[in-house]
Design an enzyme around this catalytic site. Structure first.
Site, mmCIF file in Angstrom:
data_model
loop_
_atom_site.group_PDB
_atom_site.id
_atom_site.type_symbol
_atom_site.label_atom_id
_atom_site.label_comp_id
_atom_site.label_asym_id
_atom_site.label_seq_id
_atom_site.Cartn_x
_atom_site.Cartn_y
_atom_site.Cartn_z
ATOM 1 N N ASP A 325 -19.550 24.524 1.154
ATOM 2 C CA ASP A 325 -20.648 23.802 1.780
ATOM 3 C C ASP A 325 -21.667 23.494 0.680
ATOM 4 O OD1 ASP A 325 -23.022 23.196 3.050
ATOM 5 O OD2 ASP A 325 -22.719 24.630 4.667
ATOM 6 N N ILE A 326 -22.046 22.258 0.516
ATOM 7 C CA ILE A 326 -22.915 21.893 -0.611
ATOM 8 C C ILE A 326 -24.292 22.555 -0.504
ATOM 9 C CG2 ILE A 326 -23.988 19.763 0.272
ATOM 10 C CD1 ILE A 326 -23.184 18.515 -2.506
ATOM 11 N N ASN A 339 -28.723 7.985 4.666
ATOM 12 C CA ASN A 339 -28.692 6.604 5.170
ATOM 13 C C ASN A 339 -29.965 5.898 4.733
ATOM 14 O OD1 ASN A 339 -30.787 7.002 7.210
ATOM 15 N ND2 ASN A 339 -29.260 8.314 8.199
ATOM 16 N N VAL A 348 -23.151 15.721 6.003
ATOM 17 C CA VAL A 348 -23.789 16.493 4.940
ATOM 18 C C VAL A 348 -25.317 16.295 4.971
ATOM 19 C CG1 VAL A 348 -23.464 14.773 3.114
ATOM 20 C CG2 VAL A 348 -23.487 17.160 2.539
ATOM 21 N N ASP A 349 -25.738 15.124 5.354
ATOM 22 C CA ASP A 349 -27.174 14.808 5.469
ATOM 23 C C ASP A 349 -27.840 15.781 6.461
ATOM 24 O OD1 ASP A 349 -29.514 13.431 5.131
ATOM 25 O OD2 ASP A 349 -28.920 11.647 6.276
ATOM 26 N N TYR A 440 -19.109 7.250 7.415
ATOM 27 C CA TYR A 440 -19.010 5.877 6.904
ATOM 28 C C TYR A 440 -17.556 5.430 6.631
ATOM 29 C CZ TYR A 440 -24.106 5.437 6.495
ATOM 30 O OH TYR A 440 -25.451 5.354 6.760
HETATM 31 N N1 AR6 Z 1 -21.162 20.238 2.423
HETATM 32 C C1 AR6 Z 1 -20.354 19.431 1.700
HETATM 33 N N2 AR6 Z 1 -19.744 18.348 2.209
HETATM 34 C C2 AR6 Z 1 -19.937 18.078 3.508
HETATM 35 C C3 AR6 Z 1 -20.770 18.869 4.339
HETATM 36 C C4 AR6 Z 1 -21.398 19.990 3.742
HETATM 37 N N3 AR6 Z 1 -22.204 20.787 4.426
HETATM 38 N N4 AR6 Z 1 -20.751 18.342 5.573
HETATM 39 C C5 AR6 Z 1 -19.934 17.258 5.538
HETATM 40 N N5 AR6 Z 1 -19.440 17.106 4.289
HETATM 41 P P1 AR6 Z 1 -20.785 12.334 5.776
HETATM 42 P P2 AR6 Z 1 -21.039 9.564 4.866
HETATM 43 C C6 AR6 Z 1 -18.530 16.088 3.759
HETATM 44 O O1 AR6 Z 1 -20.383 11.920 7.128
HETATM 45 O O2 AR6 Z 1 -19.637 9.260 5.208
HETATM 46 C C7 AR6 Z 1 -25.021 10.817 8.034
HETATM 47 O O3 AR6 Z 1 -25.342 10.710 9.404
HETATM 48 C C8 AR6 Z 1 -17.620 15.404 4.745
HETATM 49 O O4 AR6 Z 1 -16.453 16.170 4.971
HETATM 50 O O5 AR6 Z 1 -21.763 13.430 5.641
HETATM 51 O O6 AR6 Z 1 -21.544 9.108 3.549
HETATM 52 C C9 AR6 Z 1 -25.987 10.052 7.163
HETATM 53 O O7 AR6 Z 1 -27.305 10.103 7.651
HETATM 54 C C10 AR6 Z 1 -17.309 14.105 4.043
HETATM 55 O O8 AR6 Z 1 -16.178 14.271 3.202
HETATM 56 O O9 AR6 Z 1 -21.415 11.113 4.928
HETATM 57 C C11 AR6 Z 1 -25.428 8.678 7.160
HETATM 58 O O10 AR6 Z 1 -25.844 7.963 8.315
HETATM 59 C C12 AR6 Z 1 -18.518 13.859 3.153
HETATM 60 O O11 AR6 Z 1 -19.299 15.057 3.202
HETATM 61 C C13 AR6 Z 1 -23.952 8.903 7.245
HETATM 62 O O12 AR6 Z 1 -23.778 10.197 7.824
HETATM 63 C C14 AR6 Z 1 -19.386 12.708 3.602
HETATM 64 O O13 AR6 Z 1 -19.473 12.699 4.988
HETATM 65 C C15 AR6 Z 1 -23.320 8.941 5.878
HETATM 66 O O14 AR6 Z 1 -21.933 8.965 6.021
#
Ligand code: AR6
Length: 485
Positions: A325-326, A339, A348-349, A440
């Protein structure tokens, strides 16, 4: 740093090991009449002279894995491959393996998480992780944060030995080695190790009874004890004490390892643990050449040393993958897949804002008020609130809607602009999530290729000490692993 430091350590360890192999398990009184003074052949394990044992095999596995970066699963896989006699046996056969290590490797073969493979019980405290941990010092040589050093020692030990006592022995040994790596003499390094480890203990809530077991090392000078007070069995605490005692009471590589062997009992391991330190302090040229020449697979070991040295020491930037987990990461900065509103969201956000607390959101709102959010491909920076990192860089990945060059370019921009912004803040270590590959929907394989290529080709990459790709899911982890192999 001295050149050939990796060679000094790996050969120092393996030569000590090989000196001990033919007389392993002999008790101390045996050596009173027949002290070992040279490389012997056959004996206990019926092996030719220069044969090293599981101590060196597993240390070589660790070194080989670290030469590509830090990846616990890869280290564990290499241990399994050794046990199946596929890699790093002296002559194609495993002739010596500890009970705890065998049980842990069985867990590895079943796909258990590496940190859960080692035994946790009090009687799982053989010296099997201590004997192979030393290459980790190279990976940690620029690390000053004791929490991170402890964490890494704990993880790598836990693959086979997860009890506190084994972990703490590895930690003490690595802290001592890091002091010697910095160029301290053995006594000053010992004092510094004691100060650092005792401070660390006072800041943590460790079990007092467990910590007191290390009293002879941490609050006394172990070297002042007489040899009668030093045990050299396969128990991790005995091995740590015995190897420090030999190292501190000797003035050369040769004297250190022979002293260790002649203590008897777990001769190969005491000499391997002491020999690694002695190699580090006295240097490669201090290891008798005839012993180096007698070692099984000498040329393969030399090649391994070259690989680790060039990848870990000469290169200024480490690029590694971590499956975690980052929000747990302690790099100077972690990157957020945000976003354009900068007001938080899911994935992750969401995790970053939840754990980081309201300070991050307040700083994001201030940026919004100043510049009206953040465009796709751009990046902004805030502090990290309650997170262990110092900063968060918020970058906005593109939403995937078909294979368009424009989207790929924007994802590339996320990585480039984050790295540029990090350098403006004098940041040395940075961790990226797999931007755009969640909500995304950017295809993970394409995103991984872009991420790795962009980071590797970044024009000022060398100014970073460490760049981590944090993979949260198995699919991304496997993709990154394959691409970085
Ligand atoms: N630690 C590390 N990686 C993670 C974590 C974590 N805690 N949680 C998820 N991931 P995403 P996007 C990974 O959806 O596609 C948000 O609502 C996950 O498995 O977080 O860029 C923003 O506000 C995936 O591989 O980001 C934007 O609206 C990666 O992080 C939108 O989502 C990215 O998944 C951005 O979408």
């Amino acid at each position: 740093m001295k050149t050939k430091t990796v060679h000094s350590v790996l050969f120092g360890l393996a030569v000590g090991d090989a000196l001990g192999v033919p007389v392993e398990f002999k008790n101390r009184s045996y050596f009173e009449t027949k002290p070992v003074s040279d490389m012997l052949e056959y004996g206990t394990h019926n092996q030719p002279a220069g044969t090293w044992s599981d101590d060196s095999s597993l240390a070589f596995c660790l070194a080989e894995s670290l030469s590509k970066g830090y990846d616990l699963e890869d280290i564990a896989t290499k241990f399994l491959q050794w046990c199946n006699a596929e890699i790093w046996t002296p002559y194609g056969r495993v002739f010596d393996i500890g009970i705890a290590t065998r049980q842990a490797i069985f867990q590895i073969s079943k796909g258990t998480n590496p940190v859960l493979c080692g035994g946790f019980e009090e009687n799982d405290n053989g010296n099997g992780s201590l004997m192979r941990i030393l290459p980790l010092a190279f990976y940690l040589q620029r690390e000053t944060n004791l929490n991170i050093i402890y964490q890494k020692a704990k993880e790598v030990s836990s693959i086979t030995h997860a009890h506190f006592r084994s972990v703490f022995a590895c930690f003490i040994y690595i802290v001592y080695a890091l002091e010697i790596l910095k160029g301290q003499n053995k006594n000053k390094a010992y004092e510094n190790m004691q100060l650092k480890v005792n401070d660390f203990i006072s800041e943590n809530d460790f079990n007092t009874k467990e910590v007191q077991l290390f009293d002879r090392i941490l609050n006394n000078r172990i070297s002042d004890l007489s040899s009668d007070d030093i045990h050299s069995t396969g128990y991790v605490l005995h091995s740590l004490e015995a190897s420090f005692w030999c190292f501190l009471n000797s003035n050369s590589y040769e004297e250190t390892v022979l002293k260790a062997v002649n203590l008897g009992s777990d001769t190969d391991t005491t000499a391997a643990i002491a020999g690694g330190l002695a190699g580090l302090l006295y240097g490669f040229d201090a290891i008798p050449e005839k012993w180096i020449n007698q070692l099984a697979r000498k040329n393969d070991i030399l090649e391994l040393c070259d690989k680790l040295e060039s990848n870990l020491i000469q290169k200024s930037t480490l690029i590694e993958i971590q499956k975690t987990d980052i929000t747990e990461i302690t790099t100077d900065v972690i990157v957020n897949a945000a976003n354009t509103s900068l007001l938080g969201g899911g994935g992750v956000d969401g995790a970053i804002h939840r754990k980081g607390g309201k300070q991050i959101l307040e700083e994001c709102i201030a940026i919004r008020n100043r510049q009206g959010g953040c465009d796709v491909g751009q990046a902004v920076i805030t502090t990290a609130g309650n997170l262990p990192s110092k900063y968060v860089i918020h970058t906005v990945g593109p939403v995937w809607n078909g294979d368009k060059e424009e989207k790929k370019k924007l994802l590339e921009d996320c990585y480039k602009n984050s790295l540029e912004l990090a350098l403006q803040h004098n940041i040395k270590t940075i961790a990226f999530p797999n931007i755009s590959t969640g909500i995304y929907h950017f295809p993970k394989d394409k995103a991984a290729e872009i991420a790795i290529k962009t980071v590797k080709e970044f024009h000022r990459k060398e100014e970073f000490e460490k760049i981590i790709f944090v993979c949260f899911d198995d699919e991304n982890y496997d993709l990154y692993k394959a691409l970085l192999a």
